[in-house]
Design an enzyme around this catalytic site. Structure first.
Site, PDB file in Angstrom:
ATOM      1  N   ASP A 117       0.835  -1.193   0.000  1.00 46.34           N
ATOM      2  CA  ASP A 117       0.000   0.000   0.000  1.00 46.34           C
ATOM      3  C   ASP A 117       0.879   1.256   0.000  1.00 46.34           C
ATOM      4  O   ASP A 117       0.685   2.175   0.790  1.00 46.34           O
ATOM      5  CB  ASP A 117      -0.954  -0.011   1.208  1.00 46.34           C
ATOM      6  CG  ASP A 117      -1.970   1.136   1.149  1.00 46.34           C
ATOM      7  OD1 ASP A 117      -2.207   1.665   0.052  1.00 46.34           O
ATOM      8  OD2 ASP A 117      -2.505   1.513   2.213  1.00 46.34           O
ATOM      9  N   HIS A 164      -2.491   0.592  12.055  1.00 50.62           N
ATOM     10  CA  HIS A 164      -2.291  -0.803  11.656  1.00 50.62           C
ATOM     11  C   HIS A 164      -0.810  -1.039  11.405  1.00 50.62           C
ATOM     12  O   HIS A 164      -0.041  -0.094  11.229  1.00 50.62           O
ATOM     13  CB  HIS A 164      -3.089  -1.108  10.387  1.00 50.62           C
ATOM     14  CG  HIS A 164      -2.970  -0.046   9.327  1.00 50.62           C
ATOM     15  ND1 HIS A 164      -3.828   1.037   9.254  1.00 50.62           N
ATOM     16  CD2 HIS A 164      -2.081   0.141   8.323  1.00 50.62           C
ATOM     17  CE1 HIS A 164      -3.483   1.820   8.250  1.00 50.62           C
ATOM     18  NE2 HIS A 164      -2.411   1.307   7.668  1.00 50.62           N
ATOM     19  N   GLN A 221      -2.924  -5.309   6.002  1.00 51.95           N
ATOM     20  CA  GLN A 221      -2.801  -4.212   6.976  1.00 51.95           C
ATOM     21  C   GLN A 221      -3.742  -4.489   8.136  1.00 51.95           C
ATOM     22  O   GLN A 221      -4.947  -4.286   8.024  1.00 51.95           O
ATOM     23  CB  GLN A 221      -3.161  -2.866   6.314  1.00 51.95           C
ATOM     24  CG  GLN A 221      -2.110  -2.388   5.322  1.00 51.95           C
ATOM     25  CD  GLN A 221      -2.628  -1.281   4.406  1.00 51.95           C
ATOM     26  OE1 GLN A 221      -3.588  -1.481   3.668  1.00 51.95           O
ATOM     27  NE2 GLN A 221      -1.977  -0.133   4.423  1.00 51.95           N
ATOM     28  N   ARG A 276       3.010  12.701  10.437  1.00 49.54           N
ATOM     29  CA  ARG A 276       1.702  12.694   9.777  1.00 49.54           C
ATOM     30  C   ARG A 276       0.950  11.493  10.326  1.00 49.54           C
ATOM     31  O   ARG A 276       1.289  10.347  10.039  1.00 49.54           O
ATOM     32  CB  ARG A 276       1.879  12.576   8.268  1.00 49.54           C
ATOM     33  CG  ARG A 276       0.586  12.355   7.483  1.00 49.54           C
ATOM     34  CD  ARG A 276       0.925  11.854   6.096  1.00 49.54           C
ATOM     35  NE  ARG A 276      -0.203  11.625   5.229  1.00 49.54           N
ATOM     36  CZ  ARG A 276      -0.973  10.519   5.230  1.00 49.54           C
ATOM     37  NH1 ARG A 276      -0.766   9.552   6.100  1.00 49.54           N
ATOM     38  NH2 ARG A 276      -1.932  10.376   4.348  1.00 49.54           N
ATOM     39  N   ASP A 282      -1.410   8.932  10.410  1.00 44.80           N
ATOM     40  CA  ASP A 282      -2.204   8.305   9.354  1.00 44.80           C
ATOM     41  C   ASP A 282      -3.507   7.719   9.889  1.00 44.80           C
ATOM     42  O   ASP A 282      -3.527   7.091  10.954  1.00 44.80           O
ATOM     43  CB  ASP A 282      -1.369   7.171   8.721  1.00 44.80           C
ATOM     44  CG  ASP A 282      -2.075   6.526   7.536  1.00 44.80           C
ATOM     45  OD1 ASP A 282      -2.393   7.257   6.587  1.00 44.80           O
ATOM     46  OD2 ASP A 282      -2.311   5.298   7.575  1.00 44.80           O
ATOM     47  N   GLU A 332      -4.355  13.226   9.701  1.00 47.38           N
ATOM     48  CA  GLU A 332      -4.830  12.829   8.375  1.00 47.38           C
ATOM     49  C   GLU A 332      -6.220  12.237   8.538  1.00 47.38           C
ATOM     50  O   GLU A 332      -6.390  11.042   8.720  1.00 47.38           O
ATOM     51  CB  GLU A 332      -3.880  11.813   7.717  1.00 47.38           C
ATOM     52  CG  GLU A 332      -4.195  11.563   6.251  1.00 47.38           C
ATOM     53  CD  GLU A 332      -4.964  10.285   5.967  1.00 47.38           C
ATOM     54  OE1 GLU A 332      -5.564  10.177   4.891  1.00 47.38           O
ATOM     55  OE2 GLU A 332      -4.986   9.380   6.819  1.00 47.38           O
ATOM     56  N   HIS A 392      -0.966  12.041  -2.536  1.00 49.86           N
ATOM     57  CA  HIS A 392      -0.658  10.766  -3.191  1.00 49.86           C
ATOM     58  C   HIS A 392      -1.903   9.896  -3.282  1.00 49.86           C
ATOM     59  O   HIS A 392      -1.887   8.853  -3.913  1.00 49.86           O
ATOM     60  CB  HIS A 392       0.410  10.031  -2.386  1.00 49.86           C
ATOM     61  CG  HIS A 392      -0.117   9.590  -1.058  1.00 49.86           C
ATOM     62  ND1 HIS A 392      -0.386  10.483  -0.037  1.00 49.86           N
ATOM     63  CD2 HIS A 392      -0.473   8.372  -0.594  1.00 49.86           C
ATOM     64  CE1 HIS A 392      -0.868   9.812   0.989  1.00 49.86           C
ATOM     65  NE2 HIS A 392      -0.939   8.538   0.696  1.00 49.86           N
ATOM     66  N   ASP A 393      -2.958  10.304  -2.567  1.00 53.21           N
ATOM     67  CA  ASP A 393      -4.197   9.517  -2.531  1.00 53.21           C
ATOM     68  C   ASP A 393      -5.185  10.033  -3.565  1.00 53.21           C
ATOM     69  O   ASP A 393      -4.947  11.002  -4.267  1.00 53.21           O
ATOM     70  CB  ASP A 393      -4.833   9.615  -1.139  1.00 53.21           C
ATOM     71  CG  ASP A 393      -4.230   8.628  -0.152  1.00 53.21           C
ATOM     72  OD1 ASP A 393      -3.721   7.582  -0.591  1.00 53.21           O
ATOM     73  OD2 ASP A 393      -4.294   8.907   1.056  1.00 53.21           O
TER      74      ASP A 393
END
Ligand code: OTU
Length: 597
Positions: free
Chosen positions: A116, A159, A226, A256, A258, A300, A364-365
């Site tokens: 991922d 995760h 994950q 960051r 996540d 995030e 990036h998403d």
């Protein structure tokens, strides 16, 4: 200089009370907290002097990140520079652009084929071998620091990968890790949880759980590899705090955080944005204040705007992505109307003191349309229908679209869909649309001027296009987000000083805006005042004495003189240096924006 004991005494009561609220009177919680206090002391003792000096400096200037000198960039180490040493070699370019903040995408040990994009971490203390070593990482952090660039990395703490030692231990029923994940013997509990949870990556697996080889089921919000950690177990908190402090001592300045929305699960709820998720973040924040005081968190949370804002507090996450502004910039480019963006700036932009947005055009998403349906309804817009329009528009299934995006997680069952692509491809450069360059600059002019840290996806400043090569890469082909993660666009960068090229034109305009922002104190801080233009295509706002106007349509737009009543009329556009008196009204060219001082 504050001593460790002073900070411990100041923060431990808060940490203890947060533990009480999260874990109740669970006896293991007391033991975990005692162990954590020992970890904190050891981590502080090991903290390099240079970082302790930075701690002092930033404690004395808690709003350092709100400066108008701040500019962020984000890139993948391998794609942008090959290795950590390659990143180091690009520092002169980062300085040329004006970066003071560099987010390196996940770079820790991760499963080989599909990780991922590194968001499945197998060890928080090991760098992916093809990128370099932990020593290289620490050296890079120091080099960036000397160049005035803060280092940002992801803290993927919801995760781990299924290859992490904790995960292997849990799978093997090692009593030490038995309770680190949410593993159930059969489908009874998973079925009950899934009545109310949301599917995040339905292309990978339905629901929130995946089966294990031994017949058990593990919670996996994202991909099957994950596994979500079990934060009801206080040992998980202590273990993660240890990984966090380790990274802090390598010289990371901002984490960051996540997927913050997902860290706490509760039967009968969506298991997103629960109160305990906030308490856990506040507890991690307290840990930093004691043993790594200059370390900041960026939240995030790409969720409903009401939920995003709750994470942003000095004692929780000082920084946050601004997903609403991001999505609404794209909305305005598609509709040529500024209604939703203006409303968001007026009603949802200003934040509490000592916090800031990280404003971005794309990440990036995927782009998800996370505006509030209630907000849209005020303009008679139906959220569901409007998202369908936006998805169609951005994947070029709408007449006249300039965009070349790719659908992500298209879920016909729920109607949910998101959009992948680079800024340039979404803005029309790939399609050869004449408005493309203007749109790219306009979008960035918003993130550079609304207040907060502007964050550029590196390569977008030279107009990098979609990379369809991902379709041939095993482990990437199923995930369209890779279309927006192209390799370093060497040819574009090579022509960045040639104004005859697209890349050169873009780069010069980016540099110009960044320079103006840097020398304009009104762009510091985050407070914004709405300015109603009464023109559906023209966005307006004031930052201190600077009036910003931005035309989102491909036609010229005129504002009458009476719009500017009460404002000083004698103005100059900081972007072009042109005098722009407001006394006779003002006409903006297609996609033109002005910063009027
Ligand atoms: C994040 O995004 C990362 O940005 C992604 O790259 C990861 O795949 C993911 O976490 C798992 O680590 O669903 O589509 O806030 O929007 O956390 C991206 C909710 C994601 C999600 C966000 C997640």
């Amino acid at each position: 200089m504050t001593t460790f004991d002073e900070r411990l005494n100041a923060e431990l009561p808060r940490l203890r009370s947060l533990f009480g609220r999260i874990y109740g009177d669970l006896p293991e919680a007391g033991r975990a907290l005692d162990g954590l206090v020992q970890d904190l002391r050891a981590s502080w003792d090991a903290r390099p002097a240079e970082l302790k000096a930075l701690d002092d400096e930033r404690e004395a200037d808690p709003d350092w990140f709100a400066s108008n000198q701040m500019l962020g960039g984000v890139c993948y180490v391998d794609l942008y520079a090959g290795t950590l040493d390659g990143v180091r070699a690009r520092i002169p370019y980062f300085r040329e652009l004006g970066l003071t903040y560099l987010h390196l995408m996940p770079l820790f040990l991760a499963p080989a084929e599909n990780s991922d994009g590194g968001y499945a971490v197998s060890s928080y203390r090991d760098i992916r071998p093809d990128l370099g070593t932990m020593a290289d990482f620490t050296a890079l952090a120091a080099e960036l620091r000397r160049n005035g660039i803060s280092l940002v990395v992801d803290f993927v703490f919801n995760h781990t990968s299924n290859e992490h030692v904790w995960a292997r231990g849990a799978l093997a029923r090692d009593p030490l890790y038995d309770d680190f994940y949410l593993i159930f013997d059969d489908r009874t509990m998973p079925d009950r949880y899934e009545l109310t949870t949301r599917e995040i990556f339905p292309d990978d697996h339905p629901g929130s759980f995946v089966p294990l080889a031994d017949g058990r089921w593990v919670w996996a919000t994202f991909h099957s590899f994950q596994w979500d950690l079990n934060y009801r177990n206080p040992a998980v908190f202590r273990a993660m705090a240890g990984e966090m402090l380790f990274l802090a001592n390598q010289g990371v300045n901002i984490l960051r955080m996540d997927a913050v929305a997902f860290i706490w699960k509760q039967l009968g709820t969506t298991s997103e944005n629960l109160p305990e998720a906030h308490l856990l973040l506040q507890a991690f924040n307290a840990v930093c204040r004691i043993a790594a005081p200059s370390l900041l968190f960026k939240s995030e949370a790409i969720v409903h705007p009401d939920d995003v804002v709750v994470y942003i507090r000095p004692d929780e996450c000082q920084l946050s992505y601004n997903p609403l502004q991001m999505a609404l910039i794209w909305n305005s480019l598609a509709t040529r109307e500024v209604n939703l963006l203006a409303q968001a700036l007026e009603q949802r932009h200003n934040l509490p003191p000592h916090t800031a947005w990280v404003n971005y055009v794309r990440s990036h998403d995927d782009i998800g349309w996370t505006f509030a349906d209630e907000d849209a309804r005020q303009f008679g817009i139906d959220g569901y229908e409007h998202r369908r329009f936006l998805n169609a528009f951005y994947v070029n299934r709408f007449p006249g679209s300039f965009a070349r995006g790719v659908p992500f997680q298209d879920n016909p069952r729920t109607g949910d869909c998101r959009i992948s692509g680079t800024t340039a491809s979404l803005a029309g450069l790939e399609a050869g649309d004449p408005g493309a360059v203007d749109r790219i600059v306009l979008a960035h002019s918003i993130i550079l001027s609304t207040g907060g840290v502007p964050l550029i996806y590196l390569g977008d400043e030279v107009g990098q296009l979609n990379d369809y090569g991902y379709l041939d890469v095993p482990g990437h082909a199923e995930d369209s987000r890779w279309v927006g993660r192209p390799p370093y666009p060497a040819e574009r960068y090579a022509t960045r000083d040639d104004p005859e090229t697209r890349a050169g034109e873009l780069f010069a305009r980016f540099r110009g805006l960044i320079d103006v922002r840097r020398r304009t104190p009104a762009f510091a801080g985050g407070q914004l005042t709405a300015f109603h233009t009464q023109n559906p295509h023209v966005l307006g706002y004031q930052r201190g004495e600077v009036l910003v106007l931005a035309n989102f349509s491909e036609h010229a737009q005129t504002l009458d003189a009476e719009r500017f009543g009460g404002l000083s009329a004698d103005r100059t556009d900081l972007v072009t240096g042109r005098p722009m008196p407001l006394g006779a009204g003002l006409t903006l060219a297609p996609h033109e924006f002005v910063w009027l001082a």
